[in-house]
Write an enzyme that holds these catalytic residues in place. Structure first.
Site, mmCIF file in Angstrom:
data_model
loop_
_atom_site.group_PDB
_atom_site.id
_atom_site.type_symbol
_atom_site.label_atom_id
_atom_site.label_comp_id
_atom_site.label_asym_id
_atom_site.label_seq_id
_atom_site.Cartn_x
_atom_site.Cartn_y
_atom_site.Cartn_z
ATOM 1 N N HIS A 16 -25.461 -14.282 19.458
ATOM 2 C CA HIS A 16 -25.562 -12.913 18.939
ATOM 3 C C HIS A 16 -27.026 -12.601 18.702
ATOM 4 C CE1 HIS A 16 -24.276 -9.234 16.964
ATOM 5 N NE2 HIS A 16 -25.161 -9.489 16.027
ATOM 6 N N GLY A 36 -22.119 -6.721 15.170
ATOM 7 C CA GLY A 36 -21.621 -5.713 16.100
ATOM 8 C C GLY A 36 -22.626 -5.256 17.128
ATOM 9 N N LEU A 91 -15.158 -10.540 14.110
ATOM 10 C CA LEU A 91 -16.341 -10.313 14.946
ATOM 11 C C LEU A 91 -17.625 -10.851 14.310
ATOM 12 C CD1 LEU A 91 -17.397 -8.976 17.572
ATOM 13 C CD2 LEU A 91 -17.837 -6.926 16.219
ATOM 14 N N ASP A 92 -18.342 -11.697 15.064
ATOM 15 C CA ASP A 92 -19.655 -12.219 14.647
ATOM 16 C C ASP A 92 -19.610 -12.928 13.297
ATOM 17 O OD1 ASP A 92 -20.731 -11.182 16.980
ATOM 18 O OD2 ASP A 92 -21.229 -9.270 16.052
ATOM 19 N N ALA A 93 -18.459 -13.501 12.961
ATOM 20 C CA ALA A 93 -18.328 -14.133 11.649
ATOM 21 C C ALA A 93 -17.958 -15.608 11.740
ATOM 22 C CB ALA A 93 -17.295 -13.386 10.812
#
Lengths: 321, 321, 321, 321
Positions: free
Chosen positions: D229, D238, D264-266
């Site tokens: 990311h 995001g 998401l992205d966690a």
């Protein structure tokens, strides 16, 4: 002062050990600890390659790898470990732990070196300074707030300038004047030695002390005299490293914390760090920026030393940080 | 390939200039630009101290500051600037801009050096390589994706190993074998020179080229031959720097991008960076980690060179990054 | 205290200016300075894109660039500059310099904001603290050694713990107790405000002050109240950021120096830095390591602010460091 | 390809294990290894605090430490280890080693999870990409030069753009078009799943793949789907994180390599790094600089994953790097 360490219930018995490498050492040590139900809260291991291993590594050059290393009987590497055992899980005193462990260590051969210390016993540091106070001020602040795992027993200066800063923190300051002629400095060094040794310190910190220690003192304090040099060693050995760095046009300046040995600025390196500069930074800017690195690199290296995290291996260090 | 730069409407006329410092230079340059309504989108200035300024800085030692510097008429510093003018705001062509500016520059004295180039004109690079492909592969990728403000005109290798990688990117590869005996390498270098000069490149990149350029070639390509050295210079000059770093026990390894001069690894430094290692990293690990720094440091230094951001001042560089 | 700055003969008149961007501003300013023979020793420029420029930049996404930006008359960017003029080359006093420059600035439009200050005039800072002393101790040391371009006029604490450390440095400490109930803290804040304003400070430093300023105070001290937050903002806003960082499992922790605004931890960022941690570091280790970043980030940001190097542009800052 | 690893004679059997913490685990494991004369060449240990330990750590706030933690029977921490045993010192095959070790592991309780793999057995990776090729190009180069401990089995793109770059490296490229309407992407994801699973990969790498994986795929590839990311998470989750970073005015940008989970992205973070920017860097500059961090952070995290150095502990990772 600070109760931070104690609140964590982390009084520990800390074992550090170095010996010729062979299978079974970790098992020997950890089985000994497991037998009495000891809880290992931190463990570090390192197997340093022996001469032929190093040579083999050396053959993996950027021009391509060489022949595989031969493992002969004489090609012995070295093994290092640091184990922190929760003191509350050890059913006897440190002295008895030492006695019992001596039997284990004996099996690892006569070259084995080891130490067992109690993290609950505060360590002692003595500081040597000149006129530059930023490292001294920083260490005094850390000691006061419990960040430094040691008490600062005394500060010795070859100039009187930093007496006020030292005494404001309730620490004794000794002013030992040094004659201009290097040939006549023997008695001054002798006086420093006596003052230092009177505290039986675990660390003798050259916190921007601008005198080169004589070889005898380097030997006498071997493994406990720690210096902060204001360059990224081995670049810019000796005097005025920021001026050397400016002249050379480097894009990063650095600081190096190392053990003091008889060869100037060449002792085993404990810690280093750097800071970015650019063409607009003159020597004055570099001195200012450099102070921020010096403070942190010295504080970090000193803490590791005091907590028994640094083992010396020839000209290199093993740091279980 | 990549239209990223063009989409920003950022074709620029880039002025770089160095001259003896005195008041009024910035005003002279910017008034000239303002007169025709030129829009300055990037401006960098640097006044480098003259000899007595440096000496004064040198007196600000850690042992305390010295006397204030005297400013005599002969103590001239040097002034550097880089101005990027939005091309669409310039009502004439580059050639005319050059003609007009020549008059302004003449006022700054005969030692003044300046250049005006058009960022819309793609620059040319030629790469010299040996067997190690990581820097080559990285630059080919950047060129392909438009990240490098240049086309790679050709790659020349003293080993054939990297021909495949080069040609897969549609770039011409020339294999120039080098004899084992250094005394007999003259013709090979001559061939390299001809191949390189045939492209009239703005940059000759030694992308891990393992041959030391002869002094004549260093002089011939002065200011455009760029090397990546795999150490944090001035530490570990010459061969096998990671082995030297391992033996010395440093805690950070580095890479240095510099202009090539006749003195080995001693040219003006354009960019440097470092990476943290520890006792568990052997030479092999350092080689691997070092590659990541080498790639980035070379790419960064090369881009700055190509965009006219690097001005040489004796042994130092001014980088308007 | 420290004569380091003065020895460099670097008393300067420092101009900072922001105005709508258009060609000719740099020429206007530098011609004005050149007319009286002023020597510019440091110059920074920045053209911030206007709304459509930002939007165009935004279109250059990783999914590919968008359409080129249109430059309409209403799409005005903003221009920022900082010029440091050697005071000894200015043939009149600061007041007259201000008067004369006002005429130049008027040409740049009514939205123009500018300041001219004398670097030789020491600036004043007031510090707000709670129980944590590491930032306070660090700033007191920098002030004492002349590293901080300001005098610390007073320290105000909502706990009495740091009175001793403050007074040991000869600085006045005011203890202002805060009631437990946030609703009843108005009078305490009022007292803090009066104490602070009595010194007419250039900087109000929240040096780990654990009380959230009410919106009126944020507005009242806008542009001079500076906070150090112990996380890499915008991650981990609010209380106990190291605990949040531990729970999230980040591999770097950070600190952020920013202007205080009514929205908690959301003001314009002046400076940030980070430090690497790993799985073995618990919250306690993070607190310790974090202190080293907090100290340096706050000291750096505060120095830039005091030297007039920070200009605010909406939610962002321009820092001519 | 690269014979660098093999020349070091470092085929290893690598054990990774996690279990409820209690004294004697290290002794149990290392005694087992010592019995057959196995040589441990790398060893990592970590004791993660149980809930009350974490809570105690949480009490050590900057407002002062809380009460000491109580150690009750239910407050179990977790123990993690990674041991690399020199394969040539193990007198039996991997299968038998597994059988024998199963008996040891059984003593550590039913929650124990462990793996034993052979470093000599090359691992397989499949890459998912969109249009941005910098991470793909970098990984292809590392795989070709032996820097990546895996073969890249295939590359799958939801755009055809990167087919050429992939095939130039002799790797198969699959183009799987994705419909514009997210609701209709099920069959495309199904096709991706089949292509990926056909290679039975040890790692599924989202190398700037711009599609959000559905929850079922996240679960299906749990612990082996790795994403890069382009922000320093948890900041800027995001889309378009560099635009978010620009708007917020941060002074460092970052990249994060993490395991993919349904949120998401966690997912658990494997590695992160940052790069310094300033006010003059627009989004376009940030995208360019960010690529250098993304490449390195992904390559590092992926290598650690492939070498069995990453163990997941809830939302955090233990990385024996």
């Amino acid at each position: 002062m600070s109760s931070a360490p104690s609140v964590r219930d982390d009084r520990r018995f800390v074992l550090t050990l170095g010996c010729p490498d062979r299978p079974g050492i970790i098992a020997g040590i950890t089985s000994f600890i497991a037998e009495f139900g000891g809880s290992i809260v931190e463990a570090g291991y390192h197997s340093a390659a022996g001469p032929s291993g190093l040579e083999a590594a050396a053959r993996v050059t950027t021009e391509g790898p060489g022949a595989p290393p031969s493992n002969t009987a004489t090609d012995t590497g070295w093994f290092f470990t640091r184990q922190a055992i929760k003191a509350s899980t050890v059913p006897f005193e440190l002295a008895e732990l030492r006695d019992r462990f001596a039997g284990v260590a004996a099996e690892f051969g006569p070259e084995t070196e080891w130490q067992l210390h109690d993290s609950g016993e505060r360590r002692r540091a003595v500081l040597l300074v000149s006129k530059d106070g930023h490292c001294l001020h920083d260490l005094l602040g850390r000691a006061a707030s419990g960040e430094l795992p040691a008490t600062i027993e005394a500060v010795i200066g070859n100039h009187p300038d930093l007496a006020g800063m030292t005494e404001a923190h309730g620490v004794k300051f000794h002013y030992v004047p040094f004659p201009k002629d290097p040939a006549e400095r023997g008695p001054a060094f002798e006086q420093v030695r006596e003052l230092v040794d009177g505290h039986d310190p675990h660390a003798v910190v050259l916190a921007r002390f601008m005198q080169v220690l004589p070889a005898e003192l380097c030997a006498h304090w071997a493994g406990k005299a720690i210096n902060i040099h204001h360059s990224f060693l081995p670049s810019f050995v000796g005097a005025r490293p920021y001026h050397q760095a400016f002249a050379r046009g480097v894009k990063l300046i650095g600081a190096t914390c190392h053990y003091v040995t008889a060869e100037l600025d060449a002792g085993p390196i404990i810690e280093q760090d750097v800071s970015r500069i650019d063409h607009a930074d003159d020597v004055h800017d570099m001195v200012r920026q450099g102070r921020d690195i010096e403070r942190v690199v010295l504080a970090r290296g000193l803490r590791w030393h005091l907590e028994g995290r640094v083992l010396v291996h020839g000209r290199r260090t093993v740091v279980f940080s």
